[in-house]
Design a protein around this motif. Structure first.
Motif, PDB file in Angstrom:
ATOM      1  N   UNK A 146     -19.789  -5.694  -5.436  1.00 16.34           N
ATOM      2  CA  UNK A 146     -18.606  -5.839  -4.803  1.00 16.34           C
ATOM      3  C   UNK A 146     -17.762  -6.561  -5.757  1.00 16.34           C
ATOM      4  N   UNK A 147     -16.685  -6.300  -6.293  1.00 14.63           N
ATOM      5  CA  UNK A 147     -15.559  -7.023  -7.255  1.00 14.63           C
ATOM      6  C   UNK A 147     -14.506  -7.891  -6.402  1.00 14.63           C
ATOM      7  N   UNK A 148     -14.225  -7.645  -5.297  1.00 12.83           N
ATOM      8  CA  UNK A 148     -13.077  -8.404  -4.662  1.00 12.83           C
ATOM      9  C   UNK A 148     -12.834  -7.922  -3.141  1.00 12.83           C
ATOM     10  N   UNK A 149     -12.740  -8.644  -2.398  1.00 19.58           N
ATOM     11  CA  UNK A 149     -12.040  -8.327  -1.133  1.00 19.58           C
ATOM     12  C   UNK A 149     -10.659  -8.762  -1.256  1.00 19.58           C
ATOM     13  N   UNK A 150      -9.526  -7.658  -1.116  1.00 22.02           N
ATOM     14  CA  UNK A 150      -8.229  -8.010  -1.546  1.00 22.02           C
ATOM     15  C   UNK A 150      -7.280  -7.784  -0.413  1.00 22.02           C
ATOM     16  N   UNK A 151      -6.260  -8.482  -0.228  1.00 19.52           N
ATOM     17  CA  UNK A 151      -5.326  -8.307   0.694  1.00 19.52           C
ATOM     18  C   UNK A 151      -3.927  -8.611   0.292  1.00 19.52           C
ATOM     19  N   UNK A 152      -3.093  -7.826   0.560  1.00 18.23           N
ATOM     20  CA  UNK A 152      -1.578  -8.115  -0.182  1.00 18.23           C
ATOM     21  C   UNK A 152      -0.635  -7.751   1.094  1.00 18.23           C
ATOM     22  N   UNK A 153       0.523  -8.525   1.246  1.00 17.78           N
ATOM     23  CA  UNK A 153       1.503  -8.078   1.962  1.00 17.78           C
ATOM     24  C   UNK A 153       2.796  -7.924   1.520  1.00 17.78           C
ATOM     25  N   UNK A 154       3.796  -7.165   1.948  1.00 19.37           N
ATOM     26  CA  UNK A 154       5.032  -6.822   1.464  1.00 19.37           C
ATOM     27  C   UNK A 154       5.912  -7.113   2.495  1.00 19.37           C
ATOM     28  N   UNK A 155       7.297  -7.526   2.208  1.00 19.90           N
ATOM     29  CA  UNK A 155       8.196  -7.825   3.331  1.00 19.90           C
ATOM     30  C   UNK A 155       9.654  -7.198   2.659  1.00 19.90           C
ATOM     31  N   UNK A 156      10.512  -6.624   3.462  1.00 16.11           N
ATOM     32  CA  UNK A 156      11.779  -6.445   3.052  1.00 16.11           C
ATOM     33  C   UNK A 156      12.858  -6.661   4.202  1.00 16.11           C
ATOM     34  N   UNK A 157      14.011  -6.819   3.657  1.00 16.23           N
ATOM     35  CA  UNK A 157      14.942  -7.203   4.735  1.00 16.23           C
ATOM     36  C   UNK A 157      15.306  -6.054   5.719  1.00 16.23           C
ATOM     37  N   UNK A 158      15.543  -6.473   7.146  1.00 19.15           N
ATOM     38  CA  UNK A 158      16.135  -5.363   7.881  1.00 19.15           C
ATOM     39  C   UNK A 158      17.342  -5.382   8.283  1.00 19.15           C
ATOM     40  N   UNK A 159      18.412  -4.474   7.811  1.00 16.04           N
ATOM     41  CA  UNK A 159      19.707  -4.625   7.974  1.00 16.04           C
ATOM     42  C   UNK A 159      19.838  -4.789   9.421  1.00 16.04           C
ATOM     43  N   UNK A 160      21.137  -5.336   9.879  1.00 11.58           N
ATOM     44  CA  UNK A 160      21.445  -5.196  11.244  1.00 11.58           C
ATOM     45  C   UNK A 160      21.777  -3.884  11.806  1.00 11.58           C
ATOM     46  N   UNK A 161      21.391  -3.706  13.021  1.00  9.53           N
ATOM     47  CA  UNK A 161      21.742  -2.299  14.027  1.00  9.53           C
ATOM     48  C   UNK A 161      20.287  -1.777  14.248  1.00  9.53           C
ATOM     49  N   UNK A 162      20.503  -0.891  15.369  1.00 14.88           N
ATOM     50  CA  UNK A 162      19.462   0.017  15.734  1.00 14.88           C
ATOM     51  C   UNK A 162      19.158   1.094  15.285  1.00 14.88           C
ATOM     52  N   UNK A 163      19.532   1.716  14.217  1.00 12.95           N
ATOM     53  CA  UNK A 163      19.462   3.019  13.666  1.00 12.95           C
ATOM     54  C   UNK A 163      17.910   2.934  13.078  1.00 12.95           C
ATOM     55  N   UNK A 164      17.216   4.090  13.615  1.00 10.87           N
ATOM     56  CA  UNK A 164      15.607   4.044  12.978  1.00 10.87           C
ATOM     57  C   UNK A 164      15.723   4.486  11.563  1.00 10.87           C
ATOM     58  N   UNK A 165      16.586   4.876  10.789  1.00  7.82           N
ATOM     59  CA  UNK A 165      16.783   5.025   9.655  1.00  7.82           C
ATOM     60  C   UNK A 165      16.679   3.875   8.673  1.00  7.82           C
TER      61      UNK A 165
END
Length: 209
Positions: A161-180
Motif C-alpha cells: 500500500x503506497x497511500x490512501x488518498x483523498x481530494x476535493x474540488x470546488x467550483x462557483x455555482x452561478x445564480x439561477x436554477x438552470x440545471x445546465x
C-alpha cells in the motif's frame, strides 16, 4: 307489471365511465441529460520510463449510482432532480474521466483496465464520495478517494500500500436554477478534484516510478 327498457342505461354507461376517467392534462416535460467529462487544460505525452497504472472499476457512495443531479439543501438533505440527469451513472462517467485525465497527465506509460493482459506496476482503487451542488453556499463540490497499490513483481508476494488518498474540488455555482449551470459547475469541481488526486498519486509513487 310495467317493463323498463335497459337500453338507454347501457348506452349512457360508457359516457359516465368516460367522464369519471378523465384526468387533468399535464404538459410533457422532457428529461435533460448532461455530459460529465472535464478536460485537463494541458494534456501531456507520457514521459520516458513511467510505470503503467491499472485503474480498477470505480466504487460510489450511496446514492451516487443514480443519474439525477444532486443538490444539498439548507436542511442538510440531498435531493435528486428527476428532470435533469447525467448521461450515465456518475461513477461510470467519473471513472472514464479519470482514466482519460491520468492518461494525458504524462505520469504514466498507459492506463489499463481490469482484465488487461498488460502487467501494471501500480494499481489505483478509486471511489466517488461526493458530486453535488450547494445552492446555499453557491458552489459545486466533488470528492474522490483512492487507494494506491504497488503490485509485487513476483507472483504470490504481498501487495504494498503506497497511500490512501483523498481530494476535493470546488467550483462557483452561478445564480439561477438552470440545471445546465449546475452540471457545468460540477464538471469544473470534478476537474479540480481529479487534479488534486493526480498530485497525491504522484507524491505517493516510489521514486524513479
Amino acid at each position: 307489471m310495467p317493463r323498463f327498457s335497459r337500453r338507454p342505461l347501457l348506452l349512457a354507461l360508457p359516457l359516465l365511465l368516460a367522464g369519471c376517467s378523465v384526468l387533468p392534462e399535464r404538459p410533457y416535460r422532457e428529461v435533460r441529460r448532461f455530459a460529465l467529462a472535464p478536460e485537463r487544460p494541458a494534456p501531456q505525452p507520457p514521459m520516458p520510463g513511467r510505470p503503467a497504472l491499472l485503474l480498477r472499476s470505480m466504487r460510489a457512495a450511496p446514492g451516487l449510482d443514480q443519474r439525477g443531479l444532486r443538490s444539498l439543501g439548507a436542511d442538510g438533505q440531498v435531493t435528486q432532480d428527476f428532470w435533469a440527469e447525467w448521461a450515465a451513472p456518475p461513477a461510470e462517467l467519473v471513472e472514464e474521466a479519470m482514466r482519460h485525465w491520468l492518461a494525458t497527465s504524462g505520469q504514466f506509460a498507459t492506463i489499463t483496465a481490469p482484465g488487461s493482459r498488460l502487467r501494471a506496476g501500480l494499481v489505483l482503487e478509486a471511489e466517488l464520495l461526493r458530486l453535488q451542488v450547494e445552492p446555499g453556499a453557491r458552489r459545486a463540490r466533488a470528492t474522490l478517494a483512492g487507494l494506491l497499490l504497488r503490485e509485487a513483481p513476483e507472483s504470490g508476494a504481498a501487495t504494498q500500500i503506497l497511500g490512501q488518498l483523498q481530494a476535493e474540488g470546488q467550483a462557483p455555482l452561478p445564480p439561477g436554477d438552470d440545471p445546465a449551470l449546475a452540471a457545468a459547475a460540477m464538471n469544473a469541481a470534478l476537474g479540480r478534484a481529479l487534479a488534486g488526486l493526480e498530485e497525491r498519486i504522484v507524491a505517493a509513487m516510489p521514486r524513479g516510478g
